[in-house]
Scaffold this motif. Structure first.
Motif, short mmCIF file in Angstrom:
data_model
loop_
_atom_site.label_atom_id
_atom_site.label_comp_id
_atom_site.label_asym_id
_atom_site.label_seq_id
_atom_site.Cartn_x
_atom_site.Cartn_y
_atom_site.Cartn_z
N ALA A 61 45.99 41.19 41.67
CA ALA A 61 45.04 41.60 40.63
C ALA A 61 44.22 40.42 40.13
O ALA A 61 43.13 40.61 39.60
N TYR A 84 47.78 50.12 40.09
CA TYR A 84 48.16 48.76 39.75
C TYR A 84 49.54 48.73 39.13
O TYR A 84 50.03 49.75 38.61
N TYR A 114 36.68 49.20 39.86
CA TYR A 114 37.96 49.52 40.47
C TYR A 114 38.90 50.31 39.56
O TYR A 114 39.87 50.91 40.06
N SER A 115 38.63 50.32 38.28
CA SER A 115 39.60 50.89 37.35
C SER A 115 39.91 52.36 37.61
O SER A 115 41.03 52.82 37.36
N TYR A 173 42.02 45.20 38.21
CA TYR A 173 42.32 46.59 37.85
C TYR A 173 41.64 47.00 36.54
O TYR A 173 41.55 48.20 36.23
N CYS A 208 41.85 52.66 41.63
CA CYS A 208 42.94 51.80 42.06
C CYS A 208 44.29 52.27 41.53
O CYS A 208 44.38 53.14 40.66
#
Length: 385
Positions: A83, A335, A329-330, A324, A333
């Motif tokens: 990350a 994480y 990407y949030s 992340y 993804c």
């Protein structure tokens, strides 16, 4: 006195005659794409690293993309990566339809945490991408390879920041970072430890099948002229860039040694400042110091950077937000919910100028500015934890 994060011109001046001749030779030959220097460079790098194959390409990001294409990454496949790093690997995964899965990192080495990796492995995991960050190779490559082998997962090393760094393996041998996984990738961006005069990248592997596929994918998916087996990319290293890299490669170990000496000079001068932690060097590998990154008590980090800027000294924050948490990407993804280190590091890291031509006088200016800043804060007892 001028201090630069990386002084590319000063490095050029030390080898200018050889560089100028190499470029002139390419111009005289006028084979600007796939000229002789390309094959020569690939052979040089294979010999340097001790790998069977080196395939040059257009950039470090292309290298990761080609590696993922070569292993057959498809929609729904998951790829575990740190990350706390640059976005290139996550970008490549997402563009190919895969799911970036962000693992936490170790708070001392900044590299991917194997416990976090194991928490994130699923039936959809196709690959793990350890990033050898800031010039220090992952000190857990042995365990990562064991994890991957047991589960039939590919390991693609992102070695863009650690070309020339060495890993000490559990069988008593030493291997260069980027040569331990199934595929290694690097960038030749100008500021890298081994950089060209533009964009460039390469992949390394000992697997003949993967090497053949990567070469095809990088050349429009061709297996022969106008014969297309794959949907590929146009990702080629320019001949002039290869010629530049061929001149630079024999100097690499000397330049790495200079970077290490500069890093140790910094660390010796800064190690007793209570608001700072100097970089940790793992005994399981050799650090090439692509970046010299300290940790600063968070309440002082941005103020220290401002003080350096006022003194005309550049610095950088690599990286201010874990991937992340980035908007790109949030929403796509997965994480590790225990990613405490990635977030904490983003709030305290600060990279100082370092390169092979850095002088002690220049470093003293940086060091004195840092010490002067903290002298003003000595009444504050909130030291770095």
């Amino acid at each position: 006195m001028t201090v630069k994060m990386v002084d590319l011109y000063k490095q050029y001046q030390t080898i200018s005659n050889d560089i100028d001749k190499a470029i002139a030779d390419v111009i005289a030959d006028s084979a600007f794409v796939r000229g002789r220097a390309i094959t020569d460079l690939e052979n040089d790098i294979s010999n340097f690293l001790g790998t069977k194959h080196c395939i040059s390409c257009g950039s470090g990001t292309d290298a990761i993309t080609l590696a993922l294409m070569a292993i057959g990454l498809s929609k729904g496949d998951e790829v575990i990566l740190p990350a706390f790093t640059f976005a290139a690997a996550a970008e490549a995964v997402a563009l190919l339809g895969g799911t970036p899965v962000f693992a936490d990192v170790d708070k001392t080495t900044f590299n991917i945490d194997t416990d976090s990796v194991e928490r994130l492995i699923s039936k959809q995991t196709k690959a793990i991408i350890p990033v050898h960050l800031f010039g220090q190779p992952c000190d857990n490559m042995n365990r990562l390879m064991d994890i991957a082998t047991d589960r039939n997962i590919f390991v693609i090393e992102d070695n863009a920041q650690a070309f020339g760094a060495e890993c000490h393996l559990h069988n008593g041998t030493t291997a260069y970072a980027g040569t331990i996984g199934h595929i290694g990738c690097t960038s030749f961006f100008p500021t890298k430890v081994l950089g060209c005069f533009g964009d460039g990248g390469a992949l390394f592997t000992n697997n003949d099948i993967l090497a053949e596929k990567i070469r095809s994918l990088a050349n429009h998916g061709q297996t022969a002229r106008y014969q297309y087996r794959y949907i590929g990319l146009n990702s080629r290293l320019d001949t002039i860039q290869a010629a530049v890299l061929r001149v630079k490669l024999p100097h690499l170990k000397k330049w790495i040694d200079a970077r290490r000496k500069a890093a140790h000079y910094y660390s010796e001068a800064l190690k007793n400042i209570p608001f700072i932690k100097v970089p940790h060097e793992s005994a399981k590998g050799s650090h090439v110091y692509h970046q010299y990154t300290i940790k600063v008590t968070p309440q002082y980090r941005d103020r220290l950077r401002s003080a350096l800027d006022t003194a005309g000294i550049p610095s950088m924050i690599y990286y201010p937000v874990p991937l992340y948490m980035q908007p790109a990407y949030s929403d796509i993804c997965i994480y590790d919910r225990q990613s405490d280190n990635s977030l904490a590091l983003s709030e305290c890291v600060l990279s100082l100028p370092i390169h092979s031509e850095l002088t002690h006088s220049q470093q003293d200016l940086v060091i004195d500015t840092i010490k002067s800043f903290f002298e003003k804060t000595k009444s504050d007892n909130h030291c770095y934890d």
